[in-house]
Design a protein around this motif. Structure first.
Motif, PDB file in Angstrom:
ATOM      1  N   ALA A 381       0.864  -1.182   0.000  1.00  0.00           N
ATOM      2  CA  ALA A 381       0.000   0.000   0.000  1.00  0.00           C
ATOM      3  C   ALA A 381       0.900   1.230   0.000  1.00  0.00           C
ATOM      4  N   LEU A 382       0.787   2.032  -1.019  1.00  0.00           N
ATOM      5  CA  LEU A 382       1.675   3.183  -1.193  1.00  0.00           C
ATOM      6  C   LEU A 382       1.155   4.394  -0.432  1.00  0.00           C
ATOM      7  N   HIS A 383       2.063   5.032   0.305  1.00  0.00           N
ATOM      8  CA  HIS A 383       1.658   6.187   1.100  1.00  0.00           C
ATOM      9  C   HIS A 383       1.334   7.386   0.223  1.00  0.00           C
ATOM     10  N   ASP A 384       0.755   8.409   0.862  1.00  0.00           N
ATOM     11  CA  ASP A 384       0.429   9.656   0.164  1.00  0.00           C
ATOM     12  C   ASP A 384       1.188  10.820   0.789  1.00  0.00           C
ATOM     13  N   ARG A 385       2.453  10.592   1.075  1.00  0.00           N
ATOM     14  CA  ARG A 385       3.251  11.592   1.775  1.00  0.00           C
ATOM     15  C   ARG A 385       3.415  12.870   0.954  1.00  0.00           C
ATOM     16  N   GLY A 386       3.215  12.792  -0.351  1.00  0.00           N
ATOM     17  CA  GLY A 386       3.288  13.997  -1.173  1.00  0.00           C
ATOM     18  C   GLY A 386       2.262  15.040  -0.789  1.00  0.00           C
ATOM     19  N   ALA A 387       1.195  14.613  -0.092  1.00  0.00           N
ATOM     20  CA  ALA A 387       0.186  15.557   0.380  1.00  0.00           C
ATOM     21  C   ALA A 387       0.756  16.530   1.401  1.00  0.00           C
ATOM     22  N   GLY A 388       1.953  16.260   1.896  1.00  0.00           N
ATOM     23  CA  GLY A 388       2.607  17.168   2.833  1.00  0.00           C
ATOM     24  C   GLY A 388       3.176  18.420   2.186  1.00  0.00           C
ATOM     25  N   PHE A 389       3.272  18.430   0.848  1.00  0.00           N
ATOM     26  CA  PHE A 389       3.702  19.641   0.142  1.00  0.00           C
ATOM     27  C   PHE A 389       2.568  20.668   0.103  1.00  0.00           C
TER      28      PHE A 389
END
Length: 526
Positions: A381-389
């Motif tokens: 399951a791939l995270h959505d850490r890009g939402a932190g930008f």
């Protein structure tokens, strides 16, 4: 006797593990029993948590850790960078950073973090550390009550995404409390990671499957992005309060916000060791106001260090702290912070071994299960850490290629005079610096690890709202409202307040451990 309602007691032993899952704690203790270090045990628990608490972390997430090796503290940043092909122009189509799909997926760093901890501080073979995780995934494990609730909530949000439904909704629904779940694909992926020391994930067969899925879905994550990923060993940043040092991972982590807040409180004369009652409305008011100042700095200036305008030393300087403290009124609440905090999902664990090594480790897929994307046939399951930008032009945290986003996950560690005191943390995105502050205050005020975690919490929203968890008295709420706080009393089971773990080093050896009743886990000793 603990002061606050709880389902748990403080645990004492020569080696202690505290985790949000009993199965992960047991896996860590088995590793310790075989002669493994606290780092070995932490990795075993972290791998296990990707199986038994998929609602908050996974193989496709990030990891940060602080390790006391017996002599000094080390920081590990195993968070990944954005795909090199990402540009501000690509994201011009959005009003805000996406939380789902390929435009939210940065390089996952957790696997590299497991390997780095094992190589530098471990004693057992890396392949051994995933044994329990693989066993639970292959043979099945039973879902705990809080995980079941979070799973059902996520299914309502992500259930229409084919990747998610195929992997996490067996029979077309989320598993219920007590039901047995088997993750065969997840087990096979863990076996591949263990056999290759994680190499397959970044430069081998697993990497190829990740990139192929990205290409099929229009994602910009490429083979080079994965192959170039490296962990960063870093020097922790610190600030002092009441004769103790709070240690955090430097940016791109948000740990700096906790340091700013405690420095402000020290400047205001709030001393946990000299009668500043953490349950008193006056104390809570000053804590909240210090955190408002810290969150304003966090959302304005903190990012990947290569893009920041302000150095950590400048933010923590006496002049800067004096200026922030001067903005605080003892009698009146301030305005809202500049940008609202956001929700998230994370796992946190603490370990102390019989030889004095201590580990504070946090691991996350960010928004619950993450992006909703799962690499077919792998369980990743791939995270959505890009939402932190952010999308704001010129902001140091503006989305760009090859850049680490502001990362909410922060492991905490307390020292006194440079000697280890406590490995602790509070998971839950924007709750984390707020939780570090509150639990630190309680620990330094003399509460046990379990008391400090049982106690009710407050939470500052970006729009000025102050949430109070069940357990705060009517008198405290009224006193805060009288100071101008917009108080909301939340109900039982509200997920706003995260969940924490703590392992406290006793003066004459051994540890005391506590585990948050807001999660399914416990502290376990030997």
């Amino acid at each position: 006797m603990d002061t606050y309602p709880t389902r748990r007691s403080t645990v004492y032993g020569e080696a202690v593990v505290a985790s949000s899952s009993p199965l992960a704690a047991a896996a860590a203790q088995e590793v310790l029993a075989e002669g493994g270090t606290a780092a070995d045990a932490a990795v075993a628990a972290a791998m296990c948590l990707t199986v038994v608490e998929p609602t908050n972390n996974g193989i496709g997430g990030d990891l940060l850790a602080l390790v006391w090796d017996g002599d000094r503290l080390h920081g590990l940043n195993a968070s990944g960078r954005s795909p090199r092909a990402w540009t501000p122009e690509h994201f011009a189509q959005y009003q805000e950073m996406p939380r789902r799909g390929w435009d939210s997926v940065t390089v996952p760093g957790a696997v590299s973090g497991w390997r780095a901890l094992s190589e530098r501080f471990g004693r057992l073979e890396f392949a051994r550390l995933g044994r329990d995780a693989v066993r639970h995934a292959e043979e099945g494990w039973r879902v705990g009550p809080i995980v079941a609730q979070d799973w059902a909530r996520a299914a309502g949000i992500l259930g229409e995404i084919e990747d998610f439904a195929d992997t996490f909704m067996p029979g077309g629904r989320a598993p219920r409390e007590g039901e047995k779940v088997v993750f065969a694909d997840h087990a096979a992926t863990l076996r591949e990671i263990l056999a290759t020391g994680g190499e397959s994930f970044y430069r081998g067969a697993l990497a190829e499957r990740i990139v192929a899925h990205a290409e099929a879905g229009g994602g910009l994550l490429g083979a080079q992005d994965l192959a170039e990923h490296e962990v960063e060993w870093c020097e922790p940043i610190t600030a002092s309060w009441a004769g103790h040092e709070l240690c955090e991972i430097p940016p791109n982590s948000q740990g700096l916000a906790a340091l700013v807040a405690i420095r402000i409180l020290e400047r205001l004369g709030v001393d946990p060791g000299a009668g500043a009652d953490p349950d008193d409305a006056e104390t809570v008011h000053l804590q909240v106001e210090a955190m408002r100042q810290a969150l304003t700095i966090l959302h304005g200036d903190i990012a990947d260090p290569a893009w920041t305008r302000t150095e950590v030393e400048d933010i923590l300087s006496d002049e800067a702290i004096d200026a922030m403290a001067a903005r605080i009124s003892r009698g009146r609440a301030a305005d809202a912070v500049t940008e609202p905090p956001t929700a998230g999902g994370t796992v946190y664990l603490s370990v102390g071994d019989a030889h004095g090594m201590m580990v504070s480790l946090i691991q996350s897929n960010y928004y619950g299960f993450g992006s909703g994307l799962v690499v077919p046939g792998t369980g990743i399951a791939l995270h959505d850490r890009g939402a932190g930008f952010v999308l704001t032009d010129g902001h140091p945290n503006q989305v760009a290629g090859g850049k680490r986003p502001l990362n909410t996950i922060i492991p905490g560690f307390l020292t006194r005079g440079g000697q280890p005191v406590c490995a602790y943390g509070v998971m839950g995105a924007p709750m984390q610096p707020q939780g570090h502050l509150q639990v630190m205050h309680r620990l330094l005020a003399g509460q046990s690890p379990q008391e400090a975690l049982d106690a009710p919490r407050w939470f500052v929203e970006g729009d000025g709202e102050l949430k109070l968890e069940v357990g705060w008295s009517d008198e405290v709420a009224a006193a805060l409202e009288a100071k101008g706080h917009r108080v909301t009393r939340t109900g039982a089971g509200d997920r706003t307040y995260g969940g924490g773990q703590a392992v406290w080093r006793l003066p004459n050896g051994g540890y005391a451990g506590g585990s948050d009743p807001r999660k399914d886990g416990h502290a376990e000793a030997r």
